[in-house]
Design a protein around this motif. Structure first.
Motif, PDB file in Angstrom:
ATOM      1  N   GLU A 173       0.836  -1.185   0.000  1.00 54.83           N
ATOM      2  CA  GLU A 173       0.000   0.000   0.000  1.00 54.83           C
ATOM      3  C   GLU A 173       0.875   1.241   0.000  1.00 54.83           C
ATOM      4  O   GLU A 173       1.927   1.279   0.635  1.00 54.83           O
ATOM      5  CB  GLU A 173      -0.906   0.019   1.235  1.00 54.83           C
ATOM      6  CG  GLU A 173      -1.989  -1.041   1.219  1.00 54.83           C
ATOM      7  CD  GLU A 173      -2.851  -0.952   2.462  1.00 54.83           C
ATOM      8  OE1 GLU A 173      -4.003  -0.496   2.349  1.00 54.83           O
ATOM      9  OE2 GLU A 173      -2.370  -1.341   3.539  1.00 54.83           O
ATOM     10  N   GLU A 174       0.408   2.265  -0.699  1.00 54.88           N
ATOM     11  CA  GLU A 174       1.159   3.505  -0.761  1.00 54.88           C
ATOM     12  C   GLU A 174       1.017   4.269   0.542  1.00 54.88           C
ATOM     13  O   GLU A 174      -0.007   4.237   1.200  1.00 54.88           O
ATOM     14  CB  GLU A 174       0.674   4.367  -1.924  1.00 54.88           C
ATOM     15  CG  GLU A 174       0.939   3.728  -3.281  1.00 54.88           C
ATOM     16  CD  GLU A 174       0.465   4.599  -4.422  1.00 54.88           C
ATOM     17  OE1 GLU A 174      -0.018   5.716  -4.120  1.00 54.88           O
ATOM     18  OE2 GLU A 174       0.564   4.177  -5.573  1.00 54.88           O
ATOM     19  N   GLY A 175       2.074   4.959   0.909  1.00 57.55           N
ATOM     20  CA  GLY A 175       2.046   5.752   2.130  1.00 57.55           C
ATOM     21  C   GLY A 175       3.370   6.443   2.332  1.00 57.55           C
ATOM     22  O   GLY A 175       4.375   6.110   1.709  1.00 57.55           O
ATOM     23  N   ASN A 176       3.383   7.406   3.210  1.00 57.55           N
ATOM     24  CA  ASN A 176       4.610   8.103   3.566  1.00 57.55           C
ATOM     25  C   ASN A 176       5.148   7.481   4.841  1.00 57.55           C
ATOM     26  O   ASN A 176       4.681   7.746   5.931  1.00 57.55           O
ATOM     27  CB  ASN A 176       4.326   9.584   3.781  1.00 57.55           C
ATOM     28  CG  ASN A 176       5.611  10.372   3.985  1.00 57.55           C
ATOM     29  OD1 ASN A 176       6.692   9.870   3.706  1.00 57.55           O
ATOM     30  ND2 ASN A 176       5.482  11.583   4.473  1.00 57.55           N
ATOM     31  N   VAL A 177       6.141   6.610   4.686  1.00 52.55           N
ATOM     32  CA  VAL A 177       6.649   5.824   5.805  1.00 52.55           C
ATOM     33  C   VAL A 177       7.789   6.560   6.490  1.00 52.55           C
ATOM     34  O   VAL A 177       8.749   6.978   5.844  1.00 52.55           O
ATOM     35  CB  VAL A 177       7.148   4.447   5.311  1.00 52.55           C
ATOM     36  CG1 VAL A 177       7.690   3.640   6.475  1.00 52.55           C
ATOM     37  CG2 VAL A 177       6.030   3.707   4.611  1.00 52.55           C
ATOM     38  N   LYS A 178       7.698   6.720   7.797  1.00 53.66           N
ATOM     39  CA  LYS A 178       8.789   7.292   8.588  1.00 53.66           C
ATOM     40  C   LYS A 178       9.483   6.171   9.348  1.00 53.66           C
ATOM     41  O   LYS A 178       8.854   5.451  10.101  1.00 53.66           O
ATOM     42  CB  LYS A 178       8.255   8.338   9.555  1.00 53.66           C
ATOM     43  CG  LYS A 178       7.727   9.581   8.854  1.00 53.66           C
ATOM     44  CD  LYS A 178       7.302  10.625   9.852  1.00 53.66           C
ATOM     45  CE  LYS A 178       6.802  11.877   9.135  1.00 53.66           C
ATOM     46  NZ  LYS A 178       6.371  12.924  10.083  1.00 53.66           N
ATOM     47  N   ILE A 179      10.767   6.047   9.134  1.00 51.98           N
ATOM     48  CA  ILE A 179      11.527   4.963   9.739  1.00 51.98           C
ATOM     49  C   ILE A 179      12.324   5.495  10.913  1.00 51.98           C
ATOM     50  O   ILE A 179      13.036   6.476  10.795  1.00 51.98           O
ATOM     51  CB  ILE A 179      12.484   4.323   8.714  1.00 51.98           C
ATOM     52  CG1 ILE A 179      11.708   3.925   7.460  1.00 51.98           C
ATOM     53  CG2 ILE A 179      13.185   3.127   9.309  1.00 51.98           C
ATOM     54  CD1 ILE A 179      12.616   3.449   6.362  1.00 51.98           C
ATOM     55  N   LYS A 180      12.216   4.852  12.073  1.00 50.86           N
ATOM     56  CA  LYS A 180      12.972   5.260  13.242  1.00 50.86           C
ATOM     57  C   LYS A 180      14.093   4.262  13.506  1.00 50.86           C
ATOM     58  O   LYS A 180      13.858   3.064  13.568  1.00 50.86           O
ATOM     59  CB  LYS A 180      12.051   5.353  14.466  1.00 50.86           C
ATOM     60  CG  LYS A 180      12.785   5.822  15.715  1.00 50.86           C
ATOM     61  CD  LYS A 180      11.845   5.934  16.880  1.00 50.86           C
ATOM     62  CE  LYS A 180      12.597   6.398  18.115  1.00 50.86           C
ATOM     63  NZ  LYS A 180      11.710   6.501  19.292  1.00 50.86           N
ATOM     64  N   ASN A 181      15.307   4.794  13.652  1.00 51.50           N
ATOM     65  CA  ASN A 181      16.480   3.962  13.946  1.00 51.50           C
ATOM     66  C   ASN A 181      16.705   2.899  12.880  1.00 51.50           C
ATOM     67  O   ASN A 181      17.241   1.832  13.157  1.00 51.50           O
ATOM     68  CB  ASN A 181      16.348   3.296  15.315  1.00 51.50           C
ATOM     69  CG  ASN A 181      16.257   4.310  16.437  1.00 51.50           C
ATOM     70  OD1 ASN A 181      16.865   5.377  16.355  1.00 51.50           O
ATOM     71  ND2 ASN A 181      15.495   3.994  17.478  1.00 51.50           N
ATOM     72  N   GLY A 182      16.268   3.163  11.646  1.00 51.08           N
ATOM     73  CA  GLY A 182      16.486   2.231  10.551  1.00 51.08           C
ATOM     74  C   GLY A 182      15.703   0.955  10.671  1.00 51.08           C
ATOM     75  O   GLY A 182      15.973  -0.015   9.975  1.00 51.08           O
ATOM     76  N   LYS A 183      14.686   0.890  11.545  1.00 51.90           N
ATOM     77  CA  LYS A 183      13.970  -0.355  11.787  1.00 51.90           C
ATOM     78  C   LYS A 183      12.748  -0.461  10.889  1.00 51.90           C
ATOM     79  O   LYS A 183      11.901   0.419  10.864  1.00 51.90           O
ATOM     80  CB  LYS A 183      13.543  -0.438  13.259  1.00 51.90           C
ATOM     81  CG  LYS A 183      12.949  -1.785  13.652  1.00 51.90           C
ATOM     82  CD  LYS A 183      12.665  -1.836  15.137  1.00 51.90           C
ATOM     83  CE  LYS A 183      12.127  -3.187  15.563  1.00 51.90           C
ATOM     84  NZ  LYS A 183      11.843  -3.219  17.009  1.00 51.90           N
ATOM     85  N   ILE A 184      12.662  -1.526  10.134  1.00 51.76           N
ATOM     86  CA  ILE A 184      11.539  -1.729   9.233  1.00 51.76           C
ATOM     87  C   ILE A 184      11.290  -3.231   9.103  1.00 51.76           C
ATOM     88  O   ILE A 184      12.223  -4.026   9.105  1.00 51.76           O
ATOM     89  CB  ILE A 184      11.832  -1.095   7.856  1.00 51.76           C
ATOM     90  CG1 ILE A 184      10.588  -1.133   6.969  1.00 51.76           C
ATOM     91  CG2 ILE A 184      12.991  -1.757   7.160  1.00 51.76           C
ATOM     92  CD1 ILE A 184      10.746  -0.319   5.701  1.00 51.76           C
ATOM     93  N   ASN A 185      10.036  -3.638   9.055  1.00 49.28           N
ATOM     94  CA  ASN A 185       9.729  -5.054   9.019  1.00 49.28           C
ATOM     95  C   ASN A 185       8.601  -5.311   8.039  1.00 49.28           C
ATOM     96  O   ASN A 185       7.432  -5.151   8.358  1.00 49.28           O
ATOM     97  CB  ASN A 185       9.342  -5.554  10.418  1.00 49.28           C
ATOM     98  CG  ASN A 185       9.052  -7.043  10.432  1.00 49.28           C
ATOM     99  OD1 ASN A 185       9.480  -7.763   9.548  1.00 49.28           O
ATOM    100  ND2 ASN A 185       8.306  -7.489  11.418  1.00 49.28           N
TER     101      ASN A 185
END
Length: 339
Positions: free
Chosen positions: A198-210
């Motif tokens: 899904e489209e969205g503006n993702v903000k990543i904190k401390n480089g963490k993404i899953n």
């Protein structure tokens, strides 16, 4: 020589420092996505200076070196941005301690499972459940050719094994869900499967993404596959599939691709930014590779250079089955392995 080096590095430091000073003072704001596509202009200017100076060293040589360095980095960054933009993803680093992730909108064509497990994320003192999805489409006897399009943004993606369905996938995300749709065309006995985040503006904190997607396809159709991954890890085993065409677009990713020998001819088109790409090819298949791009580290198992950016395996012309690879990259590690 020392004078030339001083001009190159001194010029870089002056330009970088001047830009950040003006930016911090609010006097300049550059839309880099509009400027970067014009990086070849720097090479044109460098070439013109060389023609005017007659190739003499000195101040002009230092300026030429500076322009070439800026052009190389501009080209690499532009190529990486293109891979991200292909998937309509905008990433922003979040330096605050409040919201880990921001996303907007939910629309899901699959079955979403919100059961909590050990991978739940904690947000604002509350447990944030991961978004799980299950997608599938039944195989129909008339389907002889099929297209699969993946738009993955950032995360971990794998494709292997076989299913009696035309397509099925299981996904898991702590950010946004996935969307999937399938269309069929009985006139040409084909089907098209789409799977995208899904489209969205993702903000990543401390480089963490899953984000994770595990995909399986049916082995019967002849497949035309298009993979778009902005960043992360991709493990794609096509050895049991009839892949006629494979297109891969990636920005900053680690990609492992394994091809098979189910068809007489197969074409692979790879466009990468700052990535590591490994392609495994059966020794029973003749392999030819065309490479375009600067600063690419290469490891060619059983392929020999026959021209500028052109590599071939022994006996390619007489091989019964062939795979042709077109590669275009920036700062990329490319490995061709035979098995």
């Amino acid at each position: 020589m020392k004078n030339t080096r001083g001009i190159v590095w001194g010029g870089l430091l002056v330009m970088i420092g001047l830009y950040w000073l003006l930016r911090n003072m609010g006097l300049v704001h550059i839309q880099w996505d509009q400027v970067l596509p014009y990086w070849p202009v720097l090479l044109i200017v460098a070439g013109a200076l060389l023609l005017v100076s007659g190739g003499e060293r000195g101040a002009s040589g230092g300026v030429v070196g500076l322009l070439i360095i800026l052009a190389v980095f501009g080209g690499i960054i532009n190529r990486t941005d293109r891979a991200f933009d292909r998937n309509n993803w905008n990433f922003g680093w979040n330096d605050h301690d409040d919201d880990d992730y921001d996303y907007d909108g939910h629309e899901d064509d699959g079955d979403r499972d919100d059961d909590r497990d050990g991978d739940d994320e904690r947000e604002n003192g509350k447990w944030k459940k991961p978004i799980n999805g299950s997608y599938k489409y039944e195989m129909e006897d008339f389907i002889q050719k099929a297209n699969f399009h993946l738009e993955g943004g950032a995360g971990s993606f794998s494709l292997n094994g076989n299913t009696d369905k035309l397509f099925e996938a299981s996904t898991k995300s702590s950010i946004v869900g996935f969307l999937s749709n399938t269309s069929i065309n009985k006139l040409d006995n084909s089907a098209t499967v789409n799977l995208k985040m899904e489209e969205g503006n993702v903000k990543i904190k401390n480089g963490k993404i899953n984000n994770e997607a595990k995909i399986q396809l049916n082995e019967k159709p002849v497949w035309n596959i298009d993979l778009g991954i902005g960043a992360g890890k991709g493990n794609f085993d096509f050895s049991n599939y009839k892949v006629e065409k494979l297109k891969v677009s990636t920005g900053v990713a680690d990609m492992d691709i394994r091809m098979g020998d189910k068809l007489s001819n197969a074409d692979i088109d790879i466009e990468a930014g700052v990535a590591s790409v490994t392609v495994e090819i059966p020794r029973s298949v003749g392999c030819e590779m065309f490479m375009d791009g600067a600063l690419n580290a290469k490891s060619m198992d059983d392929l020999h250079k026959v021209g500028n950016g052109h590599y071939r395996s022994d006996g390619f012309d007489n091989a019964v089955k062939k795979i042709v690879i077109h590669f275009e990259g920036g700062l990329t590690s490319v490995n061709i392995k035979r098995y």
